[in-house]
Design a protein around this motif. Structure first.
Motif, PDB file in Angstrom:
ATOM      1  N   PRO A 218      18.178  64.197   3.107  1.00 34.42           N
ATOM      2  CA  PRO A 218      19.411  63.417   2.914  1.00 34.42           C
ATOM      3  C   PRO A 218      19.254  62.397   1.783  1.00 34.42           C
ATOM      4  N   GLN A 219      20.320  62.250   0.995  1.00 35.22           N
ATOM      5  CA  GLN A 219      20.306  61.357  -0.162  1.00 35.22           C
ATOM      6  C   GLN A 219      21.507  60.419  -0.120  1.00 35.22           C
ATOM      7  N   PRO A 220      21.387  59.267  -0.776  1.00 29.86           N
ATOM      8  CA  PRO A 220      22.569  58.409  -0.935  1.00 29.86           C
ATOM      9  C   PRO A 220      23.501  58.985  -2.004  1.00 29.86           C
ATOM     10  N   VAL A 221      24.720  58.521  -1.989  1.00 26.95           N
ATOM     11  CA  VAL A 221      25.735  59.002  -2.934  1.00 26.95           C
ATOM     12  C   VAL A 221      25.261  58.880  -4.381  1.00 26.95           C
TER      13      VAL A 221
ATOM     14  N   THR B 261      21.782  55.812   8.487  1.00 24.09           N
ATOM     15  CA  THR B 261      21.085  54.643   7.966  1.00 24.09           C
ATOM     16  C   THR B 261      19.963  55.086   7.033  1.00 24.09           C
ATOM     17  N   ASN B 262      19.854  54.399   5.919  1.00 25.38           N
ATOM     18  CA  ASN B 262      18.795  54.658   4.945  1.00 25.38           C
ATOM     19  C   ASN B 262      17.684  53.642   5.199  1.00 25.38           C
ATOM     20  N   PRO B 263      16.500  54.105   5.609  1.00 25.57           N
ATOM     21  CA  PRO B 263      15.427  53.147   5.899  1.00 25.57           C
ATOM     22  C   PRO B 263      14.911  52.411   4.660  1.00 25.57           C
ATOM     23  N   HIS B 264      15.261  52.916   3.471  1.00 30.43           N
ATOM     24  CA  HIS B 264      14.772  52.316   2.226  1.00 30.43           C
ATOM     25  C   HIS B 264      15.790  51.401   1.547  1.00 30.43           C
ATOM     26  N   HIS B 265      17.032  51.461   2.015  1.00 29.24           N
ATOM     27  CA  HIS B 265      18.075  50.650   1.369  1.00 29.24           C
ATOM     28  C   HIS B 265      19.169  50.386   2.393  1.00 29.24           C
TER      29      HIS B 265
ATOM     30  N   GLN C   7      23.801  54.225   2.308  1.00 29.84           N
ATOM     31  CA  GLN C   7      23.633  55.154   3.417  1.00 29.84           C
ATOM     32  C   GLN C   7      23.312  56.561   2.919  1.00 29.84           C
ATOM     33  N   LEU C   8      22.674  57.335   3.776  1.00 30.64           N
ATOM     34  CA  LEU C   8      22.338  58.718   3.455  1.00 30.64           C
ATOM     35  C   LEU C   8      23.490  59.631   3.878  1.00 30.64           C
TER      36      LEU C   8
END
Length: 158
Positions: free
Chosen positions: A57-60, A91-95, A99-100
Motif C-alpha cells: 500500500p502507498q500514499p496518494v 493508517t500510514n505508520p511512517h506518516h 494515509q495508505l
C-alpha cells in the motif's frame, strides 16, 4: 523573430506528437466505453491498476509519482473510488497525514473484471502490428520519457 531550427529527429517527433495526443484521447475514450458497464472510467481503471500493481500500500503522492500524474487529480479519483467502496484508507505508520490506499475486495473484483475485458480489446488493437514493432515503439517511448525526466531535473532549481 528567428525560431531555432529543429533537428531531423525533432522535426519528425513534432509531427508525431499530435498523433500521440489523438491516440491517447482515443485510448481513453475506448477504455471508458469498455469499462462503463462495470461502473468505471479509464481514469478509475488506471488508478485501480496502479494500486493493484504496487508491491505494498502507498500514499496518494507515491501513486501520483509512479503514474507521472498530478497529486491533486489522483487524490480526487482515489476519493471517488473510496466513496464507491473500491478502495479504503489505512493508517500510514511512517506518516501521520499521508494515509495508505488499499484495494477492497470489491475494488479487486472490479479491476479483475476490467482486465478480462481488456485482453480481447488490446489483442484487437494490436492487429496488424508485429511484436517487434511494438517493442521498438516501447523503446522509443521509454527513451523519450527518460529525456523528459532529465530535462525536468535540469530545470529544477532545488
Amino acid at each position: 523573430m528567428n525560431e531555432p531550427a529543429r533537428t531531423p529527429a525533432g522535426e519528425i517527433l513534432s509531427s508525431i506528437m499530435l498523433d500521440l495526443f489523438r491516440l491517447n484521447n482515443g485510448l481513453l475514450t475506448s477504455g471508458d466505453r469498455l469499462v462503463e458497464g462495470l461502473g468505471l472510467t479509464s481514469a478509475r481503471w488506471q488508478m485501480l491498476g496502479a494500486i493493484s500493481a504496487a508491491e505494498r500500500p502507498q500514499p496518494v503522492a507515491w501513486i501520483a509519482r509512479d503514474l507521472g500524474a498530478n497529486r491533486q487529480n489522483v487524490q480526487r479519483i482515489v476519493n471517488d473510488l473510496a466513496n464507491d467502496g473500491l478502495v479504503r484508507f489505512e493508517t500510514n505508520p511512517h506518516h501521520r497525514r499521508a494515509q495508505l490506499v488499499v484495494l477492497t475486495d470489491e475494488g479487486r473484483q472490479a479491476f479483475e473484471a476490467a482486465m478480462c475485458l481488456q485482453a480481447p480489446w488490446v489483442n484487437r488493437l494490436a492487429d496488424g502490428v508485429t511484436v517487434n514493432e511494438i517493442k521498438a515503439a516501447h523503446r522509443v517511448m521509454m527513451k523519450l520519457l527518460a529525456n523528459l525526466d532529465d530535462m525536468a531535473e535540469a530545470a529544477d532549481p532545488r
